[in-house]
Design an enzyme around this catalytic site. Structure first.
Site, PDB file in Angstrom:
ATOM      1  N   ASP A   1      19.650 -38.213   5.679  1.00 16.99           N
ATOM      2  CA  ASP A   1      19.747 -39.644   5.401  1.00 16.99           C
ATOM      3  C   ASP A   1      20.824 -39.939   4.356  1.00 16.99           C
ATOM      4  OD1 ASP A   1      17.528 -39.759   7.007  1.00 16.99           O
ATOM      5  OD2 ASP A   1      16.219 -40.670   5.508  1.00 16.99           O
TER       6      ASP A   1
ATOM      7  N   HIS B   1      20.621 -46.695   9.408  1.00 20.22           N
ATOM      8  CA  HIS B   1      19.806 -46.682   8.176  1.00 20.22           C
ATOM      9  C   HIS B   1      20.130 -47.944   7.358  1.00 20.22           C
ATOM     10  CE1 HIS B   1      17.115 -44.442   5.594  1.00 20.22           C
ATOM     11  NE2 HIS B   1      17.999 -44.204   4.647  1.00 20.22           N
TER      12      HIS B   1
ATOM     13  N   HIS C   1      21.470 -50.056   2.771  1.00 19.05           N
ATOM     14  CA  HIS C   1      20.298 -49.288   2.340  1.00 19.05           C
ATOM     15  C   HIS C   1      19.236 -50.227   1.750  1.00 19.05           C
ATOM     16  CE1 HIS C   1      18.038 -45.840   0.557  1.00 19.05           C
ATOM     17  NE2 HIS C   1      18.476 -45.266   1.648  1.00 19.05           N
TER      18      HIS C   1
ATOM     19  N   HIS D   1      18.747 -35.175   2.550  1.00 20.61           N
ATOM     20  CA  HIS D   1      19.668 -36.275   2.248  1.00 20.61           C
ATOM     21  C   HIS D   1      21.068 -35.731   1.984  1.00 20.61           C
ATOM     22  CE1 HIS D   1      15.719 -38.016   1.550  1.00 20.61           C
ATOM     23  NE2 HIS D   1      16.274 -39.206   1.695  1.00 20.61           N
TER      24      HIS D   1
HETATM   25 ZN   LIG Z   1      17.772 -43.632   2.639  1.00 20.84          ZN
END
Ligand SMILES: [Zn+2]
Length: 220
Positions: free
Chosen positions: A33, A84, A88, A188
């Protein structure tokens, strides 16, 4: 435990979202992510290539805008891309209109960044459309709209690589403890996970561990 492996009660909040794939198959899906960023994403791509693994990247639209070349590297190397949001966003702090517009904007930047790549490569990377809400939450209204347009993907195991409170071996230990058949595992490709040393330490070792345990890696 509550964070690393979300309990059933949390999973029921978004019943049509995907939290785990086939629990009878010895497979896991790796997800990353918050990229793409030049400081981290190319390193992740190298590690994945060395291990012969394809993964899914849930990207922030504004990072695609800033780093379209890194976005294209991910597509060209045969990985999956998911949305995503552009900024954010936290679902609970934004109106549905703002939130959905932000998701749409991220999608537009993805299409723009790969408009001259081979159509079959773009198709493989972007379709069907995957979405993961930042911070793991969205309002019911946002969810009800998005579930008709995207496949919403949550996770079965979050490594917590972003946490300053965890040391690198603890992040690896989370993978070793909670990975199971059908796990969707979240790392991430962000500066947070990079500068605290967690991702550089845990990712290659997690891949070795999962392979030794007999898992194969599937794409979403
Ligand atoms: Zn995120």
């Amino acid at each position: 435990m509550f964070i690393e492996q979300p309990p059933e009660i949390v999973r029921k909040l978004y019943p049509s979202a995907l939290w785990r794939t086939d629990p009878t198959a010895k497979t896991v899906c790796l997800t990353f992510d918050d990229g793409p960023i030049p400081e981290v994403t190319p390193w992740v791509l190298d590690v994945l290539a060395r291990h012969g693994v394809k993964a899914t990247f849930f990207m922030v639209g504004d990072n695609i805008r800033k780093h379209p070349d890194v976005f294209r590297q991910v597509v060209e190397q045969g990985h999956r891309i998911g949305n995503h949001t552009f900024h954010h966003l936290r679902g609970f702090e934004n109106s549905s209109n703002q939130y959905l517009e932000d998701v749409r904007r991220a999608h537009d930047f993805m299409l723009e960044a790969c408009h001259d790549l081979p159509p079959e490569q773009v198709e493989a990377a972007l379709h069907p459309i995957l979405f993961r809400p930042p911070h793991g939450h969205m309002t019911w209204g946002q969810y009800m709209v998005l579930r008709h347009h995207c496949r919403i993907v949550m996770w079965d195991l979050v490594t917590r690589d972003y946490s300053k409170k965890l040391r690198p071996p603890q992040v690896l230990a989370n993978v070793m403890r909670y990975a199971r058949n059908g796990s969707i595992i979240t790392f991430h490709d962000s500066l947070k996970s990079w500068t605290n040393g967690n991702l550089p330490y845990a990712l290659p070792r997690a891949l070795d561990f999962l392979r030794e345990e007999g898992y194969t890696f599937c794409l979403l």
